[in-house]
Scaffold this active site. Structure first.
Site, mmCIF file in Angstrom:
data_model
loop_
_atom_site.group_PDB
_atom_site.id
_atom_site.type_symbol
_atom_site.label_atom_id
_atom_site.label_comp_id
_atom_site.label_asym_id
_atom_site.label_seq_id
_atom_site.Cartn_x
_atom_site.Cartn_y
_atom_site.Cartn_z
ATOM 1 N N ILE A 14 -9.002 9.956 -13.969
ATOM 2 C CA ILE A 14 -8.279 9.663 -15.100
ATOM 3 C C ILE A 14 -9.035 8.899 -16.202
ATOM 4 O O ILE A 14 -9.245 9.389 -17.444
ATOM 5 C CB ILE A 14 -7.064 8.926 -14.720
ATOM 6 C CG1 ILE A 14 -5.947 9.870 -14.082
ATOM 7 C CG2 ILE A 14 -6.070 8.687 -16.108
ATOM 8 C CD1 ILE A 14 -4.650 9.320 -13.514
ATOM 9 N N ASN A 82 -7.656 0.798 -16.945
ATOM 10 C CA ASN A 82 -7.513 1.907 -16.138
ATOM 11 C C ASN A 82 -7.929 1.607 -14.498
ATOM 12 O O ASN A 82 -7.484 2.446 -13.440
ATOM 13 C CB ASN A 82 -8.164 3.214 -16.627
ATOM 14 C CG ASN A 82 -8.210 4.283 -15.631
ATOM 15 O OD1 ASN A 82 -7.346 4.985 -15.448
ATOM 16 N ND2 ASN A 82 -9.517 4.551 -15.212
ATOM 17 N N GLY A 84 -8.455 1.278 -11.038
ATOM 18 C CA GLY A 84 -7.617 0.824 -9.856
ATOM 19 C C GLY A 84 -8.177 1.348 -8.551
ATOM 20 O O GLY A 84 -8.892 2.402 -8.560
ATOM 21 N N THR A 86 -7.040 2.072 -4.178
ATOM 22 C CA THR A 86 -5.769 2.137 -3.059
ATOM 23 C C THR A 86 -6.612 1.704 -1.863
ATOM 24 O O THR A 86 -7.626 1.848 -1.476
ATOM 25 C CB THR A 86 -5.271 3.563 -2.760
ATOM 26 O OG1 THR A 86 -6.608 4.328 -2.512
ATOM 27 C CG2 THR A 86 -4.605 4.069 -4.118
ATOM 28 N N ASP A 88 -4.182 1.988 1.345
ATOM 29 C CA ASP A 88 -2.848 2.562 1.671
ATOM 30 C C ASP A 88 -2.786 2.416 3.344
ATOM 31 O O ASP A 88 -3.871 2.452 4.150
ATOM 32 C CB ASP A 88 -2.623 4.111 1.538
ATOM 33 C CG ASP A 88 -2.380 4.517 0.142
ATOM 34 O OD1 ASP A 88 -2.470 3.528 -0.825
ATOM 35 O OD2 ASP A 88 -2.529 5.733 -0.195
ATOM 36 N N GLY A 143 3.497 3.449 2.461
ATOM 37 C CA GLY A 143 2.195 2.936 2.715
ATOM 38 C C GLY A 143 1.487 2.293 1.503
ATOM 39 O O GLY A 143 0.243 2.088 1.553
ATOM 40 N N GLN A 144 2.237 1.746 0.587
ATOM 41 C CA GLN A 144 1.543 1.398 -0.812
ATOM 42 C C GLN A 144 2.279 0.126 -0.978
ATOM 43 O O GLN A 144 2.590 -0.225 -2.469
ATOM 44 C CB GLN A 144 1.540 2.290 -1.849
ATOM 45 C CG GLN A 144 0.640 3.446 -1.596
ATOM 46 C CD GLN A 144 0.197 4.121 -2.981
ATOM 47 O OE1 GLN A 144 1.122 4.321 -3.560
ATOM 48 N NE2 GLN A 144 -1.263 4.215 -3.179
ATOM 49 N N TYR A 147 -0.178 -1.495 -3.529
ATOM 50 C CA TYR A 147 -0.493 -0.848 -4.897
ATOM 51 C C TYR A 147 0.861 -0.833 -5.584
ATOM 52 O O TYR A 147 0.755 -0.903 -7.002
ATOM 53 C CB TYR A 147 -0.986 0.583 -4.390
ATOM 54 C CG TYR A 147 -1.336 1.622 -5.402
ATOM 55 C CD1 TYR A 147 -2.435 1.661 -6.013
ATOM 56 C CD2 TYR A 147 -0.443 2.541 -6.043
ATOM 57 C CE1 TYR A 147 -3.030 2.466 -7.127
ATOM 58 C CE2 TYR A 147 -0.836 3.398 -7.046
ATOM 59 C CZ TYR A 147 -2.147 3.342 -7.691
ATOM 60 O OH TYR A 147 -2.333 4.118 -8.436
ATOM 61 N N PRO A 177 1.360 7.678 -14.878
ATOM 62 C CA PRO A 177 1.078 8.840 -14.316
ATOM 63 C C PRO A 177 1.841 9.231 -12.889
ATOM 64 O O PRO A 177 1.814 8.255 -11.999
ATOM 65 C CB PRO A 177 -0.590 9.002 -14.080
ATOM 66 C CG PRO A 177 -0.862 7.484 -14.721
ATOM 67 C CD PRO A 177 -0.004 6.629 -14.858
HETATM 68 N N1 CAA Z 1 8.025 8.612 4.684
HETATM 69 C C1 CAA Z 1 8.657 8.283 5.962
HETATM 70 N N2 CAA Z 1 7.853 7.908 6.920
HETATM 71 C C2 CAA Z 1 6.382 8.312 6.932
HETATM 72 C C3 CAA Z 1 5.686 8.598 5.705
HETATM 73 C C4 CAA Z 1 6.623 8.814 4.711
HETATM 74 N N3 CAA Z 1 6.223 8.967 3.363
HETATM 75 N N4 CAA Z 1 4.680 8.889 5.971
HETATM 76 C C5 CAA Z 1 4.341 8.570 7.287
HETATM 77 N N5 CAA Z 1 5.713 8.206 7.875
HETATM 78 C C6 CAA Z 1 5.763 7.811 9.255
HETATM 79 C C7 CAA Z 1 5.237 8.746 10.212
HETATM 80 O O1 CAA Z 1 6.035 10.022 10.362
HETATM 81 C C8 CAA Z 1 4.965 8.141 11.425
HETATM 82 O O2 CAA Z 1 6.286 7.945 12.084
HETATM 83 P P1 CAA Z 1 6.226 8.113 13.615
HETATM 84 O O3 CAA Z 1 5.418 6.838 14.256
HETATM 85 O O4 CAA Z 1 7.744 7.921 14.137
HETATM 86 O O5 CAA Z 1 5.530 9.314 14.051
HETATM 87 C C9 CAA Z 1 4.688 6.771 11.078
HETATM 88 O O6 CAA Z 1 5.181 6.784 9.623
HETATM 89 C C10 CAA Z 1 3.234 6.410 10.821
HETATM 90 O O7 CAA Z 1 2.369 7.532 10.392
HETATM 91 P P2 CAA Z 1 1.105 7.471 10.555
HETATM 92 O O8 CAA Z 1 0.726 7.413 11.753
HETATM 93 O O9 CAA Z 1 0.725 8.709 9.610
HETATM 94 O O10 CAA Z 1 0.698 6.226 9.703
HETATM 95 P P3 CAA Z 1 -0.781 5.999 9.272
HETATM 96 O O11 CAA Z 1 -0.991 4.469 9.650
HETATM 97 O O12 CAA Z 1 -1.884 6.928 9.913
HETATM 98 O O13 CAA Z 1 -0.905 6.203 7.768
HETATM 99 C C11 CAA Z 1 -0.275 6.405 5.424
HETATM 100 C C12 CAA Z 1 0.259 6.236 6.961
HETATM 101 C C13 CAA Z 1 -1.736 5.818 5.157
HETATM 102 C C14 CAA Z 1 0.797 5.750 4.719
HETATM 103 C C15 CAA Z 1 -0.219 8.009 5.007
HETATM 104 O O14 CAA Z 1 1.021 8.562 5.286
HETATM 105 C C16 CAA Z 1 -0.563 8.115 3.786
HETATM 106 O O15 CAA Z 1 -1.777 8.165 3.197
HETATM 107 N N6 CAA Z 1 0.579 8.427 2.711
HETATM 108 C C17 CAA Z 1 0.275 8.511 1.165
HETATM 109 C C18 CAA Z 1 0.556 7.480 0.915
HETATM 110 C C19 CAA Z 1 0.414 7.924 -0.729
HETATM 111 O O16 CAA Z 1 1.287 8.691 -1.370
HETATM 112 N N7 CAA Z 1 -0.717 7.334 -1.456
HETATM 113 C C20 CAA Z 1 -0.810 7.514 -2.858
HETATM 114 C C21 CAA Z 1 -2.278 7.520 -3.006
HETATM 115 S S1 CAA Z 1 -2.516 8.329 -4.755
HETATM 116 C C22 CAA Z 1 -2.418 7.172 -5.785
HETATM 117 O O17 CAA Z 1 -1.767 6.270 -5.372
HETATM 118 C C23 CAA Z 1 -2.244 7.396 -7.077
HETATM 119 C C24 CAA Z 1 -1.058 7.328 -7.777
HETATM 120 O O18 CAA Z 1 -0.771 6.292 -8.593
HETATM 121 C C25 CAA Z 1 0.109 8.259 -7.620
#
Ligand code: CAA
Length: 240
Positions: A14, A82, A84, A86, A88, A143-144, A147, A177
């Protein structure tokens, strides 16, 4: 005379789109980056925009870097915080280091970037501060915890700066965003990313240029009455 703009994290994602849009609109632009020398060199070669290397998480480095930008290009009129990162992880797996790195860069980094330019803006009676927050600062995100906390904090920063800067001709605003097609979003596991796209009524990721156009507006004289506000650009994924 052309106004001068500083964009942190301005050579990729961005930030790169923001730097280019500001340059195309006639600003003198300085783009900072923290580590990727190769991407920065390529960016300068392609765009002619000067890049400066410092870590936004480091106050002294930011102050020193900003002094160098001002001696090269003149006083900074527009600052776009800007940069930043992650780190996660679900909260039960999140380490203190993951918490600290994100807070140091995304939240303290905004302080480090704006604080050194603020006295000059006050003296000159003009300034534009734009902080790039996130949809996830508004709604939270699995996961954030780290963040989302910093991006929510950004909104508190601009609302307070808006009140302090208004009498001196300075505005401070945030952009939230949604999910934009950048390396940061592409780093999210594909299955998770596909699920996220399914939650965006527009049916696609945003483009960096769509955020850059918001910055251009907030930086302009036309936006002088917009202060302490948040522009949400997320394809309808979340409404405040
Ligand atoms: N909601 C609910 N449950 C979730 C979930 C969600 N979104 N994501 C994962 N889970 C659950 C899984 O189903 C799993 O459950 P079980 O143990 O019962 O099977 C449990 O959580 C653990 O999941 P994982 O084994 O996948 O966990 P992990 O440690 O490997 O990683 C994570 C999890 C890192 C959070 C991964 O799901 C991830 O990367 N999520 C995306 C987070 C995200 O949206 N980041 C945005 C990045 S971009 C950005 O930040 C820019 C911006 O400003 C928008």
């Amino acid at each position: 005379m052309a106004r001068t703009a500083l964009v942190t994290g301005g050579s990729r994602g961005i930030g790169a789109a923001i730097s280019k849009a500001l340059k195309d609109a006639g600003y003198q632009v300085a783009a900072t980056y923290a580590g990727n020398d190769e991407a920065a060199a390529k960016f300068t070669e392609e765009t002619g925009i000067k890049t400066y290397k410092w870590n936004a998480a480091d106050y002294d480095a930011s102050k020193e870097g900003i002094a160098k930008v001002e001696s090269d290009l003149g006083p900074i009129d527009v600052v776009v915080a800007n940069a930043g990162i992650t780190r996660d992880a679900p909260f039960h797996k999140m380490t203190p280091a993951q918490w600290k790195e994100v807070v140091d860069t995304n939240l303290t980094g905004v302080f480090n970037t704006v604080h050194p330019v603020w006295p000059g803006m006050r003296e000159r009676g003009f300034g534009r501060v734009v902080v790039i927050s996130s949809i996830n600062g508004q709604k939270g995100q699995f996961g954030q915890v780290n963040y989302a906390a910093t991006k929510a904090g950004d909104l508190g920063i601009v609302k307070s700066l808006a009140q302090e800067g208004a009498a001196k001709g300075i505005t401070a605003n945030a952009i939230c965003p949604g999910y934009i097609a950048t390396d940061m979003v592409m780093a999210v596991p594909e299955k998770v990313r596909e699920a996220i796209i399914g939650q965006i009524p527009t049916g696609r990721l945003g483009e960096p240029e769509e955020i850059a156009r918001c910055v251009l507006f907030l930086a302009s004289d036309d936006a002088g009455f917009i202060n302490g506000s948040t522009i949400t650009a997320n394809g309808g994924q979340f409404f405040v």
